[in-house]
Design an enzyme around this catalytic site. Structure first.
Site, PDB file in Angstrom:
ATOM      1  N   LYS A 150      -5.994 -10.232 -13.695  1.00  0.00           N
ATOM      2  CA  LYS A 150      -6.926 -10.492 -12.596  1.00  0.00           C
ATOM      3  C   LYS A 150      -8.001  -9.403 -12.566  1.00  0.00           C
ATOM      4  CE  LYS A 150      -7.221 -10.330  -7.626  1.00  0.00           C
ATOM      5  NZ  LYS A 150      -6.828  -9.659  -6.444  1.00  0.00           N
ATOM      6  N   LYS A 153     -10.981  -4.010  -8.978  1.00  0.00           N
ATOM      7  CA  LYS A 153     -11.520  -2.659  -9.141  1.00  0.00           C
ATOM      8  C   LYS A 153     -10.401  -1.673  -9.437  1.00  0.00           C
ATOM      9  CE  LYS A 153     -12.632  -2.352  -4.176  1.00  0.00           C
ATOM     10  NZ  LYS A 153     -12.677  -3.807  -3.901  1.00  0.00           N
ATOM     11  N   LYS A 164       0.836  -1.199   0.000  1.00  0.00           N
ATOM     12  CA  LYS A 164       0.000   0.000   0.000  1.00  0.00           C
ATOM     13  C   LYS A 164       0.875   1.255   0.000  1.00  0.00           C
ATOM     14  CE  LYS A 164      -4.163  -1.983   2.005  1.00  0.00           C
ATOM     15  NZ  LYS A 164      -4.946  -2.214   3.209  1.00  0.00           N
TER      16      LYS A 164
HETATM   17  P1  ADP Z   1     -10.155  -5.864  -5.733  1.00  0.00           P
HETATM   18  O1  ADP Z   1      -8.917  -6.469  -6.347  1.00  0.00           O
HETATM   19  O2  ADP Z   1     -11.208  -5.609  -6.762  1.00  0.00           O
HETATM   20  O3  ADP Z   1      -9.846  -4.660  -4.882  1.00  0.00           O
HETATM   21  P2  ADP Z   1     -10.469  -7.144  -3.217  1.00  0.00           P
HETATM   22  O4  ADP Z   1      -8.989  -7.130  -3.009  1.00  0.00           O
HETATM   23  O5  ADP Z   1     -11.322  -6.191  -2.446  1.00  0.00           O
HETATM   24  O6  ADP Z   1     -10.754  -6.966  -4.777  1.00  0.00           O
HETATM   25  O7  ADP Z   1     -10.967  -8.632  -3.000  1.00  0.00           O
HETATM   26  C1  ADP Z   1     -12.000  -9.041  -2.128  1.00  0.00           C
HETATM   27  C2  ADP Z   1     -12.086 -10.552  -2.201  1.00  0.00           C
HETATM   28  O8  ADP Z   1     -12.387 -10.987  -3.540  1.00  0.00           O
HETATM   29  C3  ADP Z   1     -10.785 -11.266  -1.828  1.00  0.00           C
HETATM   30  O9  ADP Z   1     -11.105 -12.439  -1.099  1.00  0.00           O
HETATM   31  C4  ADP Z   1     -10.157 -11.613  -3.155  1.00  0.00           C
HETATM   32  O10 ADP Z   1      -9.335 -12.741  -3.077  1.00  0.00           O
HETATM   33  C5  ADP Z   1     -11.380 -11.880  -4.025  1.00  0.00           C
HETATM   34  N1  ADP Z   1     -11.094 -11.523  -5.422  1.00  0.00           N
HETATM   35  C6  ADP Z   1     -10.982 -10.268  -5.913  1.00  0.00           C
HETATM   36  N2  ADP Z   1     -10.720 -10.280  -7.233  1.00  0.00           N
HETATM   37  C7  ADP Z   1     -10.637 -11.581  -7.587  1.00  0.00           C
HETATM   38  C8  ADP Z   1     -10.375 -12.256  -8.834  1.00  0.00           C
HETATM   39  N3  ADP Z   1     -10.171 -11.580  -9.962  1.00  0.00           N
HETATM   40  N4  ADP Z   1     -10.370 -13.601  -8.836  1.00  0.00           N
HETATM   41  C9  ADP Z   1     -10.602 -14.304  -7.695  1.00  0.00           C
HETATM   42  N5  ADP Z   1     -10.854 -13.730  -6.500  1.00  0.00           N
HETATM   43  C10 ADP Z   1     -10.870 -12.389  -6.431  1.00  0.00           C
END
Ligand code: ADP
Ligand code: TRP
Length: 342
Positions: free
Chosen positions: A206, A209, A125
């Site tokens: 991947k 957001k 971060k």
């Molecule tokens: P982002 O990458 O959109 O910020 P987060 O880090 O908030 O998503 O992820 C929240 C949850 O969703 C976590 O448990 C993460 O492992 C899962 N997750 C997010 N994106 C994916 C993805 N593309 N494939 C599988 N799991 C995901």
């Protein structure tokens, strides 16, 4: 007759989700990578499932009270619309159980700086430009308190959070050793990683957001078709065999189709044809958009209902907090006694 040992306490599931994204930003990666399996656990361990919206954690990045409140509400609607049943799983706001902040302090008192300095998420971060506040550094302590406060045994998380769950294990040990001669005042949690492979986004990376490559869970109709139309594919010509193993569209079809249907689609890819007519990526995308649209239609309807009835969302969160708080108080009381407080 020798007394039989007491039965082990029941398994308990706990996880948190950050309300830091824009309202409605939960995407298919979040659903298939996390939410779907979290919700399924309510039938495996009804009454022993606790999910909270991590609004204290979000304060490390969100400094707009109205936005935070709106994001929490939207996230609660997302879980309820997707099938979380408040009778089986407690859904609550982290800040509705402020006992967690006190436990975090107790844990901080036995946690070395070196442990926190090893945190990958903190380093990432800061490397990405976030201001290194004391709160951001302290984040894993609050997260350990979340987990230990509810005597959780199973913590479903993504890979990026694994180290934080390991820190919670370490902090439980430090606490028990420092204040209770090694007795289990705090229970050891175990992480549970999602079984879903990475869900690819529109550009094949991947879905996230932060990459702007997401398909929101509740998107539908023309806008959904337009988004699905943007999924990157190779340049195989219409009518030629298509490589399905490496196809981003097929990777998403895997998540929404039953096995026999998927085998049939793989056949169309291999033939480059469906029922005697050419089959190309455009057709695969139409199929995917239609599947997604139908799969989430009931959840969209529940979401519309909840958007129009905020009092039902508030009631679900209040019921969740009412279930969670006595558990939290009992743990905190044990810890206070062990430390010599009160
Ligand atoms: P982002 O990458 O959109 O910020 P987060 O880090 O908030 O998503 O992820 C929240 C949850 O969703 C976590 O448990 C993460 O492992 C899962 N997750 C997010 N994106 C994916 C993805 N593309 N494939 C599988 N799991 C995901
Ligand atoms: N840090 C987690 C995330 O960013 C959210 C979270 C906070 C959490 N407290 C937790 C997850 C406790 C599991 C258990 O995704």
């Amino acid at each position: 007759m020798p007394a039989s040992p007491p039965p082990p306490p029941p398994a308990r599931v706990l996880s948190g989700v950050q309300p830091s994204g824009a309202s409605g930003s939960q995407h298919l990666g979040n659903y298939f990578g996390a939410i779907q399996q979290q919700i399924a656990l309510q039938d495996e361990l009804p009454g022993e499932v606790y999910y909270f919206i991590a609004d204290y954690h979000a304060l490390t990045t969100v400094h707009d009270g109205e936005a935070l409140r709106a994001n929490c509400h939207e996230l609660a609607i997302t879980y309820l619309a997707l099938g979380l049943d408040p009778a089986k799983a407690a859904l609550f706001r982290q800040s509705d159980v402020p006992e967690v902040a006190e436990l975090a302090w107790l844990l901080a008192s036995v946690t070395g700086m070196g442990l926190l300095e090893r945190a990958h998420a903190y380093k990432d971060k800061v490397a990405n430009g976030l201001k290194p506040s004391a709160g951001l550094f302290f984040y894993p302590v609050l997260m350990a308190a979340d987990i230990l406060l509810y005597d959780a045994t199973l913590v479903p998380v993504g890979k990026d959070q694994l180290q934080h769950v390991e820190f919670a294990q370490d902090m439980a040990t430090y606490f028990n050793q420092a204040f209770a001669g090694g007795a289990d005042v705090l229970r050891r949690p175990e992480p549970r990683l999602s079984r879903t492979p990475l869900v690819p986004g529109l550009d094949g990376r991947k879905m996230s957001k932060s990459y702007g490559n997401s398909i929101p869970i509740f998107e539908s109709g023309k806008r959904l078709r337009k988004l699905v139309g943007q999924i990157v594919t190779d340049s195989t010509e219409l009518g030629q065999p298509l490589p399905f193993e490496s196809c981003n569209v097929f990777a998403l079809l895997r998540l929404v189709c039953a096995e026999d249907e998927l085998a049939e689609i793989a056949g169309w890819y291999q033939a480059g044809a469906r029922e005697g007519k050419p089959f190309g990526y455009g057709h695969a995308k139409q199929h995917l958009a239609a599947k997604l649209d139908a799969l989430f239609a009931p959840a969209r309807a529940r979401r519309e209902h909840l958007l129009a009835h905020p009092e039902e969302v508030d009631a679900a969160l209040a019921a969740g907090a009412a279930r969670a708080r006595p558990v939290a108080r009992a743990t905190l009381e044990r810890c206070r006694r062990a430390c010599g407080l009160g």
